[in-house]
Design an enzyme around this catalytic site. Sequence first.
Site, PDB file in Angstrom:
ATOM      1  N   ASN A 160      -5.801   2.853 -12.777  1.00  0.00           N
ATOM      2  CA  ASN A 160      -4.819   1.868 -12.320  1.00  0.00           C
ATOM      3  C   ASN A 160      -3.431   2.460 -12.480  1.00  0.00           C
ATOM      4  O   ASN A 160      -3.171   3.203 -13.421  1.00  0.00           O
ATOM      5  CB  ASN A 160      -4.914   0.593 -13.155  1.00  0.00           C
TER       6      ASN A 160
ATOM      7  N   HIS B 137       0.440   1.337 -13.113  1.00  0.00           N
ATOM      8  CA  HIS B 137       1.217   0.184 -13.586  1.00  0.00           C
ATOM      9  C   HIS B 137       2.697   0.581 -13.645  1.00  0.00           C
ATOM     10  O   HIS B 137       3.026   1.655 -14.159  1.00  0.00           O
ATOM     11  CB  HIS B 137       0.726  -0.269 -14.966  1.00  0.00           C
TER      12      HIS B 137
ATOM     13  N   ILE C 138      -7.404  -9.579 -11.698  1.00  0.00           N
ATOM     14  CA  ILE C 138      -8.014  -9.077 -12.938  1.00  0.00           C
ATOM     15  C   ILE C 138      -9.515  -8.874 -12.714  1.00  0.00           C
ATOM     16  O   ILE C 138     -10.170  -9.649 -12.027  1.00  0.00           O
ATOM     17  CB  ILE C 138      -7.763 -10.095 -14.092  1.00  0.00           C
ATOM     18  N   LEU C 139     -10.029  -7.812 -13.291  1.00  0.00           N
ATOM     19  CA  LEU C 139     -11.467  -7.540 -13.221  1.00  0.00           C
ATOM     20  C   LEU C 139     -12.059  -7.730 -14.618  1.00  0.00           C
ATOM     21  O   LEU C 139     -11.471  -7.283 -15.602  1.00  0.00           O
ATOM     22  CB  LEU C 139     -11.694  -6.111 -12.726  1.00  0.00           C
TER      23      LEU C 139
ATOM     24  N   GLY D 183       0.769  -1.235   0.000  1.00  0.00           N
ATOM     25  CA  GLY D 183       0.000   0.000   0.000  1.00  0.00           C
ATOM     26  C   GLY D 183       0.805   1.293   0.000  1.00  0.00           C
ATOM     27  O   GLY D 183       0.322   2.315   0.483  1.00  0.00           O
TER      28      GLY D 183
ATOM     29  N   MET E  66      -3.994  -6.773  -7.111  1.00  0.00           N
ATOM     30  CA  MET E  66      -3.394  -7.817  -7.944  1.00  0.00           C
ATOM     31  C   MET E  66      -4.399  -8.862  -8.395  1.00  0.00           C
ATOM     32  O   MET E  66      -4.168 -10.063  -8.253  1.00  0.00           O
ATOM     33  CB  MET E  66      -2.247  -8.485  -7.175  1.00  0.00           C
TER      34      MET E  66
HETATM   35  C1  GAR Z   1       3.207  -0.988  -7.469  1.00  0.00           C
HETATM   36  O1  GAR Z   1       4.500  -0.950  -8.036  1.00  0.00           O
HETATM   37  C2  GAR Z   1       2.152  -1.001  -8.563  1.00  0.00           C
HETATM   38  O2  GAR Z   1       2.466  -0.191  -9.654  1.00  0.00           O
HETATM   39  C3  GAR Z   1       2.163  -2.441  -8.958  1.00  0.00           C
HETATM   40  O3  GAR Z   1       2.301  -3.145  -7.735  1.00  0.00           O
HETATM   41  C4  GAR Z   1       2.985  -2.325  -6.789  1.00  0.00           C
HETATM   42  C5  GAR Z   1       2.122  -2.197  -5.543  1.00  0.00           C
HETATM   43  O4  GAR Z   1       2.825  -1.564  -4.501  1.00  0.00           O
HETATM   44  N1  GAR Z   1       0.979  -2.796  -9.670  1.00  0.00           N
HETATM   45  C6  GAR Z   1       0.957  -3.683 -10.670  1.00  0.00           C
HETATM   46  O5  GAR Z   1       1.922  -4.319 -11.017  1.00  0.00           O
HETATM   47  C7  GAR Z   1      -0.398  -3.842 -11.347  1.00  0.00           C
HETATM   48  N2  GAR Z   1      -0.261  -4.489 -12.612  1.00  0.00           N
HETATM   49  P1  GAR Z   1       2.080  -0.870  -3.274  1.00  0.00           P
HETATM   50  O6  GAR Z   1       1.126  -1.908  -2.674  1.00  0.00           O
HETATM   51  O7  GAR Z   1       3.185  -0.537  -2.325  1.00  0.00           O
HETATM   52  O8  GAR Z   1       1.363   0.344  -3.781  1.00  0.00           O
END
Ligand code: GAR
Length: 196
Positions: free
Chosen positions: A108, A110, A93-94, A13, A91
């Site tokens: 989102n 990414h 898919i919707l 988060g 994490m």
């Molecule tokens: C982040 O780097 C985000 O961009 C990625 O997961 C991490 C979550 O970190 N998301 C994806 O890869 C989605 N495809 P966080 O929980 O510390 O924000």
Amino acid sequence: MSARIAVLVSGGGTNLQALINAQGSVLKSGKIELVVSNVPDAYALERAKKAGIATEVVVKKELGSQAAFEEKLMEILDGNRIDIIILAGFMTILTEKFTAHYPKRILNVHPSLIPAFCGEGFYGLRVHQAALDYGVKVTGATVHFVNEIPDGGEIIAQKAVEILPGDTPEILQKRVMEEAEWILLPQAAEKVCAQL
Ligand code: GAR
């Protein structure tokens, strides 16, 4: 009008934290009303609680199907009169059943420059591993609207980040977060909320 924001999370988060920290400064046109996790022990839930934000946990396995999972999410989001949904390290898919219910209302973040290193199977550290394996010298982060195509919705904002000699997926992930994601996500959220 202040947009009612829900943030959907699965892990640490840090992007949620960036949004919380931006409230009242960068993020002025919306307020985080709810944090929903699909992982019961996600640290993101602690961050929400510390900030006094309501939380919900929705676990797909307990509900038995993707359809029931999405129904439950929609029930919670609509019950809370949510305007904007932000996927911040969510994490899972919707499907179109969910995304079509909120056109141009789901964002989102990414951790790459879409269309590179994105789509099904590209999440978290895997994205950075793929960028290092390919040998690109520049990567970054993208904030985009969510539709039925994984990482395929309209791009809202992007920021480039340099890859340096000796980078590991973990080192690169940290740099992409610090230099791109944590800055870009609150800015993009503000832009979308301000246009509502
Ligand atoms: C982040 O780097 C985000 O961009 C990625 O997961 C991490 C979550 O970190 N998301 C994806 O890869 C989605 N495809 P966080 O929980 O510390 O924000």
